[in-house]
Design an enzyme around this catalytic site. Structure first.
Site, PDB file in Angstrom:
ATOM      1  N   CYS A 149       0.825  -1.205   0.000  1.00  0.00           N
ATOM      2  CA  CYS A 149       0.000   0.000   0.000  1.00  0.00           C
ATOM      3  C   CYS A 149       0.862   1.259   0.000  1.00  0.00           C
ATOM      4  O   CYS A 149       1.831   1.341   0.745  1.00  0.00           O
ATOM      5  CB  CYS A 149      -0.858  -0.021   1.254  1.00  0.00           C
ATOM      6  SG  CYS A 149      -1.515   1.578   1.632  1.00  0.00           S
TER       7      CYS A 149
HETATM    8  N1  LIG Z   1      -7.398  -1.302   1.702  1.00  0.00           N
HETATM    9  C1  LIG Z   1      -6.796  -0.268   1.206  1.00  0.00           C
HETATM   10  O1  LIG Z   1      -6.148   0.503   1.895  1.00  0.00           O
HETATM   11  C2  LIG Z   1      -6.857   0.029  -0.252  1.00  0.00           C
HETATM   12  C3  LIG Z   1      -7.223  -0.936  -1.131  1.00  0.00           C
HETATM   13  N2  LIG Z   1      -7.208  -0.686  -2.473  1.00  0.00           N
HETATM   14  C4  LIG Z   1      -7.628  -1.768  -3.367  1.00  0.00           C
HETATM   15  O2  LIG Z   1      -7.387  -1.391  -4.701  1.00  0.00           O
HETATM   16  C5  LIG Z   1      -8.446  -1.835  -5.546  1.00  0.00           C
HETATM   17  C6  LIG Z   1      -8.987  -0.690  -6.328  1.00  0.00           C
HETATM   18  O3  LIG Z   1      -9.720   0.148  -5.444  1.00  0.00           O
HETATM   19  P1  LIG Z   1     -10.609   1.366  -5.992  1.00  0.00           P
HETATM   20  O4  LIG Z   1      -9.701   2.360  -6.632  1.00  0.00           O
HETATM   21  O5  LIG Z   1     -11.494   1.843  -4.924  1.00  0.00           O
HETATM   22  O6  LIG Z   1     -11.502   0.615  -7.057  1.00  0.00           O
HETATM   23  P2  LIG Z   1     -12.154   1.121  -8.353  1.00  0.00           P
HETATM   24  O7  LIG Z   1     -11.103   1.598  -9.281  1.00  0.00           O
HETATM   25  O8  LIG Z   1     -13.081   0.067  -8.813  1.00  0.00           O
HETATM   26  O9  LIG Z   1     -12.969   2.374  -7.816  1.00  0.00           O
HETATM   27  C7  LIG Z   1     -14.199   2.204  -7.211  1.00  0.00           C
HETATM   28  C8  LIG Z   1     -15.061   3.451  -7.379  1.00  0.00           C
HETATM   29  O10 LIG Z   1     -14.862   4.284  -6.263  1.00  0.00           O
HETATM   30  C9  LIG Z   1     -14.336   5.533  -6.710  1.00  0.00           C
HETATM   31  N3  LIG Z   1     -13.303   5.863  -5.742  1.00  0.00           N
HETATM   32  C10 LIG Z   1     -12.124   5.256  -5.569  1.00  0.00           C
HETATM   33  N4  LIG Z   1     -11.433   5.847  -4.578  1.00  0.00           N
HETATM   34  C11 LIG Z   1     -12.235   6.825  -4.123  1.00  0.00           C
HETATM   35  C12 LIG Z   1     -12.103   7.792  -3.130  1.00  0.00           C
HETATM   36  N5  LIG Z   1     -10.978   7.870  -2.404  1.00  0.00           N
HETATM   37  N6  LIG Z   1     -13.105   8.638  -2.926  1.00  0.00           N
HETATM   38  C13 LIG Z   1     -14.232   8.586  -3.651  1.00  0.00           C
HETATM   39  N7  LIG Z   1     -14.417   7.702  -4.643  1.00  0.00           N
HETATM   40  C14 LIG Z   1     -13.433   6.833  -4.872  1.00  0.00           C
HETATM   41  C15 LIG Z   1     -13.803   5.295  -8.094  1.00  0.00           C
HETATM   42  O11 LIG Z   1     -13.873   6.441  -8.909  1.00  0.00           O
HETATM   43  P3  LIG Z   1     -12.524   7.174  -9.401  1.00  0.00           P
HETATM   44  O12 LIG Z   1     -11.520   6.095  -9.741  1.00  0.00           O
HETATM   45  O13 LIG Z   1     -12.961   7.956 -10.592  1.00  0.00           O
HETATM   46  O14 LIG Z   1     -12.101   8.031  -8.264  1.00  0.00           O
HETATM   47  C16 LIG Z   1     -14.744   4.251  -8.610  1.00  0.00           C
HETATM   48  O15 LIG Z   1     -15.922   4.810  -9.085  1.00  0.00           O
HETATM   49  C17 LIG Z   1      -9.459  -2.533  -4.627  1.00  0.00           C
HETATM   50  O16 LIG Z   1      -9.212  -3.908  -4.668  1.00  0.00           O
HETATM   51  C18 LIG Z   1      -9.137  -1.989  -3.265  1.00  0.00           C
HETATM   52  O17 LIG Z   1      -9.408  -2.913  -2.226  1.00  0.00           O
HETATM   53  C19 LIG Z   1      -6.845   0.527  -2.970  1.00  0.00           C
HETATM   54  C20 LIG Z   1      -6.441   1.525  -2.151  1.00  0.00           C
HETATM   55  C21 LIG Z   1      -6.480   1.384  -0.708  1.00  0.00           C
HETATM   56  N1  LIG Z   2      -3.484   0.986  -0.322  1.00  0.00           N
HETATM   57  C1  LIG Z   2      -3.536  -0.164  -0.985  1.00  0.00           C
HETATM   58  N2  LIG Z   2      -3.927  -1.266  -0.305  1.00  0.00           N
HETATM   59  C2  LIG Z   2      -4.000  -2.381  -1.018  1.00  0.00           C
HETATM   60  C3  LIG Z   2      -3.674  -2.457  -2.365  1.00  0.00           C
HETATM   61  N3  LIG Z   2      -3.860  -3.714  -2.784  1.00  0.00           N
HETATM   62  C4  LIG Z   2      -4.310  -4.383  -1.717  1.00  0.00           C
HETATM   63  N4  LIG Z   2      -4.380  -3.591  -0.638  1.00  0.00           N
HETATM   64  C5  LIG Z   2      -4.774  -3.926   0.720  1.00  0.00           C
HETATM   65  O1  LIG Z   2      -3.705  -4.608   1.380  1.00  0.00           O
HETATM   66  C6  LIG Z   2      -4.240  -5.770   2.023  1.00  0.00           C
HETATM   67  C7  LIG Z   2      -3.166  -6.817   2.264  1.00  0.00           C
HETATM   68  O2  LIG Z   2      -2.227  -6.329   3.191  1.00  0.00           O
HETATM   69  P1  LIG Z   2      -0.944  -7.136   3.693  1.00  0.00           P
HETATM   70  O3  LIG Z   2      -0.299  -6.214   4.661  1.00  0.00           O
HETATM   71  O4  LIG Z   2      -1.450  -8.383   4.347  1.00  0.00           O
HETATM   72  O5  LIG Z   2      -0.087  -7.429   2.522  1.00  0.00           O
HETATM   73  C8  LIG Z   2      -5.332  -6.191   1.073  1.00  0.00           C
HETATM   74  O6  LIG Z   2      -6.249  -7.096   1.647  1.00  0.00           O
HETATM   75  C9  LIG Z   2      -5.966  -4.859   0.713  1.00  0.00           C
HETATM   76  O7  LIG Z   2      -6.882  -4.403   1.666  1.00  0.00           O
HETATM   77  C10 LIG Z   2      -3.232  -1.286  -3.020  1.00  0.00           C
HETATM   78  O8  LIG Z   2      -2.885  -1.286  -4.215  1.00  0.00           O
HETATM   79  N5  LIG Z   2      -3.178  -0.167  -2.282  1.00  0.00           N
END
Ligand SMILES: NC(=O)C1=CN([C@@H]2O[C@H](COP(=O)(O)OP(=O)(O)OC[C@H]3O[C@@H](n4cnc5c(N)ncnc54)[C@H](OP(=O)(O)O)[C@@H]3O)[C@@H](O)[C@H]2O)C=CC1
Ligand SMILES: Nc1nc2c(ncn2[C@@H]2O[C@H](COP(=O)(O)O)[C@@H](O)[C@H]2O)c(=O)[nH]1
Length: 327
Positions: A175
């Protein structure tokens, strides 16, 4: 918020053992109407789980969540798992085409037992709307919604109909959200879990930041019903990431779901790619996790997972490793 801490800042305090052998301790957990061997689920990421691993986990009574990054395969995957008499557990996003996909499931008469709404910022109207849509059209599916990092978010998603919430914004190994945005639970994930668990009336999945098997017990202590893990599962023989050799040592590829590598473009990148050391067969790690958790339960003075939930703990602030490495 007072008392901010993370996994390495906490030690659980041992209580008198009530078992004669750690093998008497039961690590199983009920989650969404099924009982699983461990309170652990490999992350729904493309370098962590694929169809073969999902099948192995389901057949052996472990929980799995299939990722959503090959969207066209999901319907057949769910059908295939159910045709084998196994549960289907899939992920969805919140974009318009995901509504079409949920409708396809409905039209095909397929109700996955578990559906995880998997987006970065789960405390949003987009997720609330998707929870409502799934609950209306596939009421038999157990809906996990995330990711979130506050009690308000947990309450709102539960209120919208989520059956479980997933906590963790930015603590993951690949992340970069914390660096790129300044937001998240990175560095205080365990305290955020505790904070969220106090508000929750339904199960919580702790997601991200698990670096050792002891962190699973700590997650359970601070309110998790299930623990999602990426990096510790990335290095296996069966892990879908590429295997590479460097200086005679084997490594496996592990990339973030929001990495440029996953997305195919440099837009809203919040993840990176890395290589983790090769660790051999997945089943060996699952057995080791079970044994370590059995040991945790025995230190908690019980013979079931629930014994861990009430143990005392101390805050030791970043000192427990003393430079030692676990792996
Ligand atoms: N657990 C974590 O800390 C994180 C996990 N991830 C993982 O990365 C993958 C992609 O995630 P994600 O980008 O959400 O998926 P998507 O690209 O499918 O976005 C989902 C929707 O939410 C919108 N969106 C995304 N981020 C935000 C935000 N911060 N505020 C408001 N709207 C938002 C996007 O629009 P738009 O793209 O136009 O903004 C899109 O419409 C997932 O598997 C997710 O679990 C990603 C980052 C953090
Ligand atoms: N900010 C982001 N978080 C992400 C992304 N891809 C996955 N994830 C999150 O990390 C956990 C796994 O964490 P770990 O410490 O066990 O390796 C996963 O389940 C998601 O919630 C990303 O691209 N950006």
């Amino acid at each position: 918020m007072e008392n901010v801490f993370d996994y390495e800042d906490i030690q659980l305090v041992p209580a008198k053992a009530v078992v004669d052998s750690r093998s008497e301790c039961d690590t199983s957990v009920e989650f969404g109407g099924r009982t699983f061997k461990l309170p652990v689920v490999p992350a729904n990421m493309q370098t962590i789980v694929d169809e073969t691993i999902a099948l192995y986990l389901a057949e052996n009574n472990y929980f799995y969540i299939m990722h959503r990054f090959e969207p066209e395969k999901r319907l057949e995957f769910a059908k295939d798992m159910q045709a084998r008499g196994l549960y289907a557990s899939i992920s969805v996003g919140v974009k318009e085409e995901e509504y079409t996909f949920v409708q396809q499931l409905v039209d095909a008469g397929v109700t996955p037992e578990y559906i995880t709404i998997d987006v970065a910022h789960g405390h949003s109207n987009g997720v609330i709307k998707m929870i409502g849509f799934i609950k209306k059209h596939l009421p038999g599916s157990f809906v996990i919604a995330g990711n979130v990092g506050t009690p308000e978010a947990v309450r709102e998603l539960e209120h919208a109909g989520a059956d479980a919430t997933k906590v963790g914004i930015g603590p993951g190994k690949v992340c970069i959200t914390k660096i790129k945005t300044g937001f998240g639970t990175g560095g205080w994930q365990l305290a955020a879990l505790r904070w969220c668990a106090k508000a929750a009336t339904k199960p919580i999945i702790a997601d991200g930041g698990i670096r050792t098997h002891g962190d699973i017990a700590k997650s359970v202590r601070f309110g998790a019903s299930m623990v999602m893990i990426g990096s510790l599962f990335a290095g296996h023989e069966e892990s879908p990431g590429q295997t590479v050799e460097k200086d005679g040592k084997l490594y496996k590829e592990y990339f973030g779901s929001a990495s440029e590598f996953q997305k195919g473009e440099k837009k809203n990148v919040e993840g990176k790619k890395m290589f983790v050391e090769y660790r051999g067969p997945l089943k060996d790690t699952l057995v080791e996790m079970e044994q370590d958790l059995q040991s945790s339960i025995s230190y908690a003075g019980g013979d079931k997972l629930s014994a861990i939930r009430t143990v005392d703990y101390v805050i030791v602030k970043n000192s427990i490793f003393n430079g030692d490495k676990v792996y």
